[in-house]
Design an enzyme around this catalytic site. Structure first.
Site, mmCIF file in Angstrom:
data_model
loop_
_atom_site.group_PDB
_atom_site.id
_atom_site.type_symbol
_atom_site.label_atom_id
_atom_site.label_comp_id
_atom_site.label_asym_id
_atom_site.label_seq_id
_atom_site.Cartn_x
_atom_site.Cartn_y
_atom_site.Cartn_z
ATOM 1 N N ARG A 172 -1.527 -1.094 -8.358
ATOM 2 C CA ARG A 172 -2.943 -0.872 -8.084
ATOM 3 C C ARG A 172 -3.123 0.643 -7.966
ATOM 4 O O ARG A 172 -2.578 1.275 -7.070
ATOM 5 C CB ARG A 172 -3.383 -1.567 -6.790
ATOM 6 C CG ARG A 172 -4.879 -1.387 -6.519
ATOM 7 C CD ARG A 172 -5.369 -2.240 -5.350
ATOM 8 N NE ARG A 172 -4.928 -1.744 -4.063
ATOM 9 C CZ ARG A 172 -4.193 -2.422 -3.200
ATOM 10 N NH1 ARG A 172 -3.746 -3.638 -3.495
ATOM 11 N NH2 ARG A 172 -3.848 -1.901 -2.041
ATOM 12 N N THR A 178 -11.016 1.556 -7.843
ATOM 13 C CA THR A 178 -11.950 2.686 -7.877
ATOM 14 C C THR A 178 -13.379 2.186 -7.838
ATOM 15 O O THR A 178 -13.678 1.099 -8.338
ATOM 16 C CB THR A 178 -11.745 3.539 -9.142
ATOM 17 O OG1 THR A 178 -12.664 4.640 -9.122
ATOM 18 C CG2 THR A 178 -11.967 2.725 -10.403
ATOM 19 N N HIS A 179 -14.251 3.011 -7.233
ATOM 20 C CA HIS A 179 -15.689 2.749 -7.258
ATOM 21 C C HIS A 179 -16.414 3.736 -8.170
ATOM 22 O O HIS A 179 -17.636 3.723 -8.246
ATOM 23 C CB HIS A 179 -16.275 2.844 -5.844
ATOM 24 C CG HIS A 179 -15.688 1.845 -4.899
ATOM 25 N ND1 HIS A 179 -14.621 2.141 -4.095
ATOM 26 C CD2 HIS A 179 -16.011 0.559 -4.649
ATOM 27 C CE1 HIS A 179 -14.307 1.072 -3.379
ATOM 28 N NE2 HIS A 179 -15.127 0.103 -3.703
ATOM 29 N N ASP A 221 0.832 -1.197 0.000
ATOM 30 C CA ASP A 221 0.000 0.000 0.000
ATOM 31 C C ASP A 221 0.869 1.250 0.000
ATOM 32 O O ASP A 221 2.008 1.230 0.483
ATOM 33 C CB ASP A 221 -0.899 0.034 1.245
ATOM 34 C CG ASP A 221 -2.001 -0.999 1.197
ATOM 35 O OD1 ASP A 221 -2.341 -1.446 0.086
ATOM 36 O OD2 ASP A 221 -2.522 -1.359 2.262
ATOM 37 N N MET A 222 0.309 2.340 -0.523
ATOM 38 C CA MET A 222 0.987 3.625 -0.463
ATOM 39 C C MET A 222 0.359 4.462 0.647
ATOM 40 O O MET A 222 -0.869 4.492 0.793
ATOM 41 C CB MET A 222 0.881 4.373 -1.795
ATOM 42 C CG MET A 222 1.752 5.623 -1.863
ATOM 43 S SD MET A 222 3.519 5.285 -1.670
ATOM 44 C CE MET A 222 3.905 4.526 -3.252
ATOM 45 N N LYS A 258 -11.214 17.603 -7.638
ATOM 46 C CA LYS A 258 -11.618 16.256 -8.035
ATOM 47 C C LYS A 258 -11.482 16.037 -9.542
ATOM 48 O O LYS A 258 -11.036 14.980 -9.986
ATOM 49 C CB LYS A 258 -13.056 15.978 -7.599
ATOM 50 C CG LYS A 258 -13.572 14.586 -7.975
ATOM 51 C CD LYS A 258 -15.014 14.394 -7.562
ATOM 52 C CE LYS A 258 -15.502 12.989 -7.910
ATOM 53 N NZ LYS A 258 -15.417 12.676 -9.357
ATOM 54 N N GLY A 314 -6.436 8.292 -4.058
ATOM 55 C CA GLY A 314 -5.710 8.823 -2.907
ATOM 56 C C GLY A 314 -6.667 9.235 -1.812
ATOM 57 O O GLY A 314 -7.686 9.865 -2.088
ATOM 58 N N ALA A 315 -6.348 8.864 -0.578
ATOM 59 C CA ALA A 315 -7.310 9.037 0.509
ATOM 60 C C ALA A 315 -6.765 9.823 1.697
ATOM 61 O O ALA A 315 -7.407 9.890 2.742
ATOM 62 C CB ALA A 315 -7.784 7.665 0.999
#
Length: 311
Positions: free
Chosen positions: A183, A230-231, A133-134, A200, A187-188
């Site tokens: 993957r 992505t969703h 994970d990043m 966005k 970004g969160a």
């Protein structure tokens, strides 16, 4: 940045909330939408249901980050080794994704790299890919340095890249050239405008540009693996259309969606023959992760509020 998103990201970094919110029943009830439980057994059970009902593969990650003791990092590594064994016992098509700060990146980079090598070797025994994970932008250089070092020895490792960072195009080019695996997510984390797109629309445009590179001819030539986390159904459709127009088969890339989010989209992708994995998170250190999940789509807050206070 959307004000609700800013508030949620701030909450994810609040020390008091991190330490205390997981004990509050109102939050514990709400988080069940996004994770099946805190134990490895809960994740295994959920993965088995997805495999049996919809033939959907999975990815596991144990929540947590920034360990401060070597013993903690060793315990996390041992846990994942055990998880591989449990996955094999159930004959599940399940990968594992790890955070480097949970494996001791802040303490000793060399020993963290050795832990990743150990997990990559264990994954290879099961014909699986280990993903890294990043985390926040100050960790990008150290994460990618470690990733490339391990990739040179173990071809079954991938890394997460974030489309909201300005630097990601260059980082992706290096991984494509090395024949790695990525993957891609939006970004969160709460990042400054000096390193990340604040709007966005720009993040989405960056995502699609990176996606085209990931399934382009140069990536195919090196054996690069493309995974799209992505969703966003608009982005999913755009990737599908570009792939079809350029002759990329449905098994030439993969989608990764989170457990409990857009279940109908997951089922449709599986029915249509796309490669798909559902990311299942578990563990008791879930509050920061939960706030970041809500921040990715602030509209989820109203749904969760109804869940929290429903009788």
């Amino acid at each position: 940045m959307h004000p609700v998103r800013s508030l949620l990201l701030a909450a994810s970094e609040n020390r008091w909330m991190r330490a205390n919110a997981t004990r509050l029943p109102v939050f514990r009830k709400a988080v069940t939408r996004f994770m099946p439980g805190e134990r490895l057994e809960d994740a295994l059970d959920a993965a088995q249901v997805l495999a049996q009902q919809d033939r959907i593969a999975t990815v596991f990650t144990r929540l947590g980050e920034n360990v401060t003791e070597m013993a903690e990092a060793d315990a996390v590594t041992d846990h994942y080794v055990e998880a591989y064994g449990r996955i094999a016992e159930r004959h599940l098509d399940t990968q594992i994704s790890v955070k480097l700060t949970q494996l001791g990146l802040d303490i000793d980079k060399a020993r963290c790299r050795d832990r990743v090598r150990r997990l990559a070797a264990r994954a290879a025994e099961q014909g699986s890919i280990l993903y890294i994970d990043m985390e926040q932008h100050p960790y990008v250089d150290a994460t990618l340095e470690l990733y490339h070092a391990v990739l040179a020895e173990h071809r079954n490792v991938g890394v997460c890249l974030q489309s909201y960072l300005y630097r990601t195009e260059k980082d992706l080019q290096a991984i494509v050239a090395a024949g790695g695996a990525v993957r891609l997510v939006k970004g969160a984390y709460k990042e400054p405008e000096s390193v990340a797109f604040p709007k966005k629309a720009d993040v989405d445009a960056s995502y699609l540009s990176l996606a085209r590179t990931m399934i382009g001819p140069a990536a195919k030539a090196t054996g690069f693996r493309a995974v799209f986390g992505t969703h966003d159904t608009t982005i999913i459709a755009a990737i599908q259309q570009h792939a079809q127009a350029t002759g990329v088969p449905r098994d030439g890339y993969e989608f990764a969606l989170l457990y409990g989010i857009q279940r109908s989209v997951q089922q449709q992708l599986a029915r249509d023959g796309y490669q798909l994995r559902v990311l299942i998170s578990y563990g008791d250190y879930w509050f920061p992760w939960y706030m970041r999940r809500l921040a990715e789509r602030p509209a989820n807050v109203w749904f969760v509020a109804r869940t929290m206070f429903a009788r």
